[in-house]
Motif scaffolding. Structure first.
Motif, PDB file in Angstrom:
ATOM      1  N   CYS A  70       0.835  -1.203   0.000  1.00 44.55           N
ATOM      2  CA  CYS A  70       0.000   0.000   0.000  1.00 44.55           C
ATOM      3  C   CYS A  70       0.865   1.246   0.000  1.00 44.55           C
ATOM      4  CB  CYS A  70      -0.927  -0.014   1.207  1.00 44.55           C
ATOM      5  SG  CYS A  70      -1.862   1.522   1.453  1.00 44.55           S
ATOM      6  N   GLN A  71       1.897   1.236   0.797  1.00 48.44           N
ATOM      7  CA  GLN A  71       2.787   2.393   0.892  1.00 48.44           C
ATOM      8  C   GLN A  71       3.437   2.689  -0.462  1.00 48.44           C
ATOM      9  OE1 GLN A  71       5.831   1.960   3.921  1.00 48.44           O
ATOM     10  NE2 GLN A  71       5.643   4.106   4.451  1.00 48.44           N
ATOM     11  N   ARG A  72       3.814   1.639  -1.182  1.00 46.31           N
ATOM     12  CA  ARG A  72       4.416   1.807  -2.518  1.00 46.31           C
ATOM     13  C   ARG A  72       3.413   2.431  -3.489  1.00 46.31           C
ATOM     14  NH1 ARG A  72       6.588  -3.640  -4.813  1.00 46.31           N
ATOM     15  NH2 ARG A  72       7.254  -2.255  -6.499  1.00 46.31           N
ATOM     16  N   ARG A  75       2.849   6.068  -2.763  1.00 46.59           N
ATOM     17  CA  ARG A  75       4.017   6.859  -3.158  1.00 46.59           C
ATOM     18  C   ARG A  75       4.128   7.008  -4.674  1.00 46.59           C
ATOM     19  NH1 ARG A  75       8.903   3.494  -2.025  1.00 46.59           N
ATOM     20  NH2 ARG A  75       8.311   2.654  -4.075  1.00 46.59           N
ATOM     21  N   CYS A 100       0.167   4.519   6.660  1.00 44.84           N
ATOM     22  CA  CYS A 100       0.944   4.466   5.411  1.00 44.84           C
ATOM     23  C   CYS A 100       0.160   5.030   4.228  1.00 44.84           C
ATOM     24  CB  CYS A 100       1.422   3.045   5.125  1.00 44.84           C
ATOM     25  SG  CYS A 100       0.195   1.951   4.413  1.00 44.84           S
ATOM     26  N   GLY A 101      -1.037   5.535   4.486  1.00 38.44           N
ATOM     27  CA  GLY A 101      -1.744   6.262   3.436  1.00 38.44           C
ATOM     28  C   GLY A 101      -2.964   5.605   2.841  1.00 38.44           C
TER      29      GLY A 101
END
Length: 207
Positions: A70-72, A75, A100-101
């Protein structure tokens, strides 16, 4: 003029789950599942070519950590709205995912109506968290332990099995200071010894 259907990807390692959720979403006539993936790697390769409006992501995948994935996405592809769709109802997992967004968090036990509501909400730019998940977050935040950066560093090293003198050398602190912080951590987590401390930290997945 044809109504726009929200484009959805599903990432879950169980094919029957993907099929069942796809049917529910497609029947809503508000969104459409264009692709399903049973591994994170397969999904990432597809994202490099084409992005959906909303991505439903299970957190327990055979080839990686759904939270890191998810973080990737957040980003590299910030326009993709990520909703965790999972069985995990632990405070630490939910909090890490939101930190993590992630744009939403829905439990697999939720109704189809709630899932459709979540998809519509995040697509319109709002965050969506299931009512049950909201309660878990509220309760967890009320009892969560607030740690300083030094305490976090010492805690990680304690979990790695380092002694006070070893931690002192690594963090460039005095042994007495590390000993004080260790006692402070025991008090914060309401445990009697380092074994209890490590057990509690691992249970809450703080490191």
């Amino acid at each position: 003029m044809k109504k726009y259907l929200i484009d959805v990807y599903i990432v879950d390692d169980h094919k029957m789950v993907c099929e069942g959720i796809s049917d529910l979403i497609n029947q809503s006539r508000q969104a459409h599942v264009s692709y399903t993936f049973n591994t994170l790697n397969a999904c990432w390769q597809a994202l490099e070519q084409r992005r959906p409006d909303v991505l439903l992501l299970d957190l327990s995948m055979p080839d990686g950590d759904g939270i890191a994935f998810c973080q990737r996405i957040v980003r590299d592809y910030p326009k993709v709205k990520v909703i965790a769709l999972t069985i995990h109802d632990e405070y630490s997992m939910i909090q890490r995912m939101m930190d993590c967004g992630a744009h939403g968090y829905v439990l697999k036990s939720s109704s189809s109506e709630e899932l459709i509501e979540a998809i519509n909400s995040v697509w319109q730019g709002r965050q969506y968290v299931s009512p049950l998940v909201t309660d878990i977050l509220r309760e967890g935040q009320a009892r969560s332990v607030v740690l300083s950066e030094v305490e976090k560093s010492i805690l990680r090293l304690i979990c790695d099995g380092l002694t006070n003198p070893q931690i002192a050398v690594q963090l460039r602190l005095s042994t007495e200071t590390v000993n004080w912080y260790r006692k402070r951590l025991l008090a914060k987590f309401e445990v009697k010894n380092s074994i209890g401390l490590v057990k509690k930290v691992l249970e809450q997945k703080l490191v």
